[in-house]
Motif scaffolding. Structure first.
Motif, PDB file in Angstrom:
ATOM      1  N   LEU A 192      36.681 -48.640  40.334  1.00 35.34           N
ATOM      2  CA  LEU A 192      37.581 -49.883  40.187  1.00 35.34           C
ATOM      3  C   LEU A 192      37.637 -50.540  41.427  1.00 35.34           C
ATOM      4  N   GLY A 193      37.440 -50.049  42.662  1.00 27.78           N
ATOM      5  CA  GLY A 193      37.546 -50.862  44.007  1.00 27.78           C
ATOM      6  C   GLY A 193      37.492 -50.147  45.218  1.00 27.78           C
ATOM      7  N   VAL A 194      37.220 -50.944  46.025  1.00 25.46           N
ATOM      8  CA  VAL A 194      37.027 -50.215  47.617  1.00 25.46           C
ATOM      9  C   VAL A 194      38.347 -50.433  48.274  1.00 25.46           C
ATOM     10  N   LEU A 195      39.091 -49.625  48.671  1.00 24.36           N
ATOM     11  CA  LEU A 195      40.573 -49.931  49.499  1.00 24.36           C
ATOM     12  C   LEU A 195      40.140 -50.448  50.671  1.00 24.36           C
ATOM     13  N   TYR A 196      41.088 -51.320  51.437  1.00 20.52           N
ATOM     14  CA  TYR A 196      41.217 -51.867  52.585  1.00 20.52           C
ATOM     15  C   TYR A 196      42.456 -51.461  53.345  1.00 20.52           C
ATOM     16  N   LYS A 197      42.950 -50.442  53.005  1.00 21.87           N
ATOM     17  CA  LYS A 197      44.233 -49.989  53.531  1.00 21.87           C
ATOM     18  C   LYS A 197      44.485 -48.637  53.402  1.00 21.87           C
ATOM     19  N   PRO A 198      45.289 -47.751  53.939  1.00 20.42           N
ATOM     20  CA  PRO A 198      45.278 -46.438  53.813  1.00 20.42           C
ATOM     21  C   PRO A 198      45.553 -46.038  52.397  1.00 20.42           C
ATOM     22  N   VAL A 199      45.063 -44.878  51.941  1.00 21.09           N
ATOM     23  CA  VAL A 199      45.390 -44.415  50.542  1.00 21.09           C
ATOM     24  C   VAL A 199      46.818 -43.734  50.482  1.00 21.09           C
ATOM     25  N   SER A 200      47.487 -44.309  49.488  1.00 23.15           N
ATOM     26  CA  SER A 200      48.797 -43.489  49.328  1.00 23.15           C
ATOM     27  C   SER A 200      48.761 -42.255  48.547  1.00 23.15           C
ATOM     28  N   ASN A 201      49.751 -41.504  48.869  1.00 24.99           N
ATOM     29  CA  ASN A 201      50.005 -40.408  48.285  1.00 24.99           C
ATOM     30  C   ASN A 201      50.175 -40.425  46.712  1.00 24.99           C
ATOM     31  N   GLU A 202      50.864 -41.429  46.504  1.00 24.80           N
ATOM     32  CA  GLU A 202      51.502 -41.875  45.162  1.00 24.80           C
ATOM     33  C   GLU A 202      49.966 -41.857  44.324  1.00 24.80           C
ATOM     34  N   LEU A 203      48.945 -42.581  44.819  1.00 24.00           N
ATOM     35  CA  LEU A 203      47.719 -42.831  43.890  1.00 24.00           C
ATOM     36  C   LEU A 203      47.068 -41.547  43.792  1.00 24.00           C
ATOM     37  N   ARG A 204      47.074 -40.740  44.594  1.00 23.34           N
ATOM     38  CA  ARG A 204      46.614 -39.006  44.366  1.00 23.34           C
ATOM     39  C   ARG A 204      47.278 -38.409  43.402  1.00 23.34           C
ATOM     40  N   SER A 205      48.628 -38.709  42.945  1.00 20.15           N
ATOM     41  CA  SER A 205      48.992 -38.047  41.919  1.00 20.15           C
ATOM     42  C   SER A 205      48.960 -38.354  40.512  1.00 20.15           C
ATOM     43  N   PHE A 206      48.025 -39.393  40.185  1.00 23.62           N
ATOM     44  CA  PHE A 206      47.661 -39.775  38.846  1.00 23.62           C
ATOM     45  C   PHE A 206      46.454 -38.922  38.497  1.00 23.62           C
ATOM     46  N   PRO A 207      46.772 -38.173  37.284  1.00 26.87           N
ATOM     47  CA  PRO A 207      45.444 -37.392  36.674  1.00 26.87           C
ATOM     48  C   PRO A 207      44.484 -38.611  36.419  1.00 26.87           C
ATOM     49  N   GLY A 208      43.121 -38.132  36.530  1.00 21.19           N
ATOM     50  CA  GLY A 208      42.239 -39.296  36.085  1.00 21.19           C
ATOM     51  C   GLY A 208      41.650 -39.814  37.004  1.00 21.19           C
ATOM     52  N   ILE A 209      42.305 -39.911  38.260  1.00 19.62           N
ATOM     53  CA  ILE A 209      41.909 -40.977  39.292  1.00 19.62           C
ATOM     54  C   ILE A 209      41.187 -39.875  40.581  1.00 19.62           C
ATOM     55  N   THR A 210      40.118 -40.455  40.834  1.00 18.24           N
ATOM     56  CA  THR A 210      39.182 -39.652  41.913  1.00 18.24           C
ATOM     57  C   THR A 210      38.891 -40.742  42.933  1.00 18.24           C
ATOM     58  N   LEU A 211      38.814 -40.055  44.254  1.00 18.13           N
ATOM     59  CA  LEU A 211      38.277 -40.870  45.529  1.00 18.13           C
ATOM     60  C   LEU A 211      37.022 -40.514  46.243  1.00 18.13           C
ATOM     61  N   THR A 212      36.109 -41.262  46.343  1.00 14.70           N
ATOM     62  CA  THR A 212      34.773 -40.773  47.252  1.00 14.70           C
ATOM     63  C   THR A 212      34.659 -41.632  48.171  1.00 14.70           C
ATOM     64  N   SER A 213      34.094 -41.259  49.157  1.00 17.70           N
ATOM     65  CA  SER A 213      34.139 -41.757  50.359  1.00 17.70           C
ATOM     66  C   SER A 213      33.203 -43.176  50.464  1.00 17.70           C
ATOM     67  N   HIS A 214      33.615 -44.302  51.057  1.00 19.89           N
ATOM     68  CA  HIS A 214      32.821 -45.284  50.752  1.00 19.89           C
ATOM     69  C   HIS A 214      33.527 -46.486  52.034  1.00 19.89           C
ATOM     70  N   LEU A 215      32.567 -47.279  52.566  1.00 16.83           N
ATOM     71  CA  LEU A 215      32.756 -48.235  53.524  1.00 16.83           C
ATOM     72  C   LEU A 215      33.521 -49.565  52.806  1.00 16.83           C
ATOM     73  N   GLY A 216      34.847 -49.617  53.653  1.00 11.43           N
ATOM     74  CA  GLY A 216      35.573 -51.120  53.146  1.00 11.43           C
ATOM     75  C   GLY A 216      35.619 -51.800  54.506  1.00 11.43           C
ATOM     76  N   ARG A 217      36.308 -53.050  54.164  1.00 13.53           N
ATOM     77  CA  ARG A 217      36.412 -53.947  55.295  1.00 13.53           C
ATOM     78  C   ARG A 217      37.803 -54.265  55.480  1.00 13.53           C
ATOM     79  N   ARG A 218      38.256 -54.072  56.800  1.00  9.48           N
ATOM     80  CA  ARG A 218      39.696 -54.659  57.222  1.00  9.48           C
ATOM     81  C   ARG A 218      39.760 -55.625  58.244  1.00  9.48           C
ATOM     82  N   TYR A 219      40.889 -56.115  58.409  1.00  6.53           N
ATOM     83  CA  TYR A 219      40.946 -57.400  59.076  1.00  6.53           C
ATOM     84  C   TYR A 219      42.334 -57.316  60.038  1.00  6.53           C
TER      85      TYR A 219
END
Length: 296
Positions: A192-219
């Protein structure tokens, strides 16, 4: 018929392509045909397709006949590749049908082979202030994936709202929804997308959502210069935020003005393998190149 085939090809609607196959090409079920097509696109990380038929010698009556076609595939991480093929058409009961082979899609591909993508992420250069503070930089982030069949339907609206907020309203609720359910397999994770801000614990609470390492860009904001932003210039991206240094370029500010220096490229390969794991074709083999830092 060719217009419809082009549309189905571009959007990965292999189940609709199946409906236009000649009877002798329907050697598997419609569901199996659809699964193989979607898996091939997923394995090759294909995000965009353009199809162009050469109809200069198209006959309304001759059957069978062959039509040249040029296909350009844009991948998520390692650039694009082109296939020049010929599609064979025949008439069955007065209607044009396709004599299909998976090599029509990609040369050397077949029902008992698969595609494999390996990515070595490159970095876009950093934009540094005079005191060497990073105003823009690639950093270790995560890619968000959704597996449609594992999502909690009762929390769908809650999830879509959170994604909308995490990506600063740059991707609409309905766009994420369309990417997840529009043309997908229930057991196949979708980026779905590469985050450019810290991951929220709320996101981790959803079944079916997984996170993998990836480079993002921040400002970081600057009161002195317009740092700018980057956008996908490789293909139209309506329903995701799939940042990579290969596909994204500066859109304004310093990101745009110094893009040629900042620009990096992912390395990696895209190959076709047989069922024993032997490589039968190398489609892409790219060397990683990091962009250069720019100090203001």
């Amino acid at each position: 018929m060719l217009n419809q085939l082009s549309y189905n090809w571009q959007y990965g609607f292999s189940h609709d392509i199946y409906e236009d196959l000649a009877n002798e090409s329907k050697i598997v079920t419609r569901d199996n045909f659809r699964r193989f097509g979607l898996q091939a696109f997923s394995q090759a990380e294909i995000e965009s397709v353009s199809v162009s038929f050469d109809t200069s010698r198209l006959s309304r009556w001759q059957s069978p006949q062959t039509i040249p076609v040029r296909i350009t595939y844009d991948t998520r991480h390692i650039g694009s590749f082109e296939e020049n093929k010929t599609i064979q058409l025949i008439k069955e009961r007065g209607q044009w049908k396709i004599l299909w082979d998976w090599e029509n899609l990609i040369d050397k591909l077949s029902q008992d082979r698969y595609l494999e993508t390996i990515v070595e992420e490159g970095r876009r250069g950093s934009i540094l202030a005079s005191d060497k503070t990073a105003l823009a930089e690639d950093f270790d982030s995560v890619m968000i994936w959704a597996t449609p069949g594992l999502l909690d339907k009762l929390r769908e609206e809650e999830l879509l709202k959170l994604l909308w907020e995490l990506f600063d309203h740059n991707v609409a609720h309905i766009a994420f929804h369309q990417r997840i359910v529009g043309n997908s397999l229930s057991d196949l994770p979708i980026p779905l997308g590469v985050l450019y801000k810290p991951v929220s614990n709320e996101l981790r609470s959803f079944p079916g959502i997984t996170l993998t390492s990836h480079l993002g860009r921040r400002y970081r904001q600057s009161n002195i210069v317009t740092v700018g932003k980057v956008l996908n210039t490789s293909y139209f991206e309506c329903c995701s935020y799939l940042y990579t240094t290969t596909t994204y370029d500066g859109d304004n500010g310093v990101e745009y003005e110094r893009n040629s220096e900042l620009k990096g490229f992912n390395g990696g390969s895209l190959v076709i393998k047989d069922k024993e794991g032997n490589v039968v074709r190398i489609i892409l083999d790219i060397e990683k190149r990091d962009g250069k830092n720019v100090q203001l």
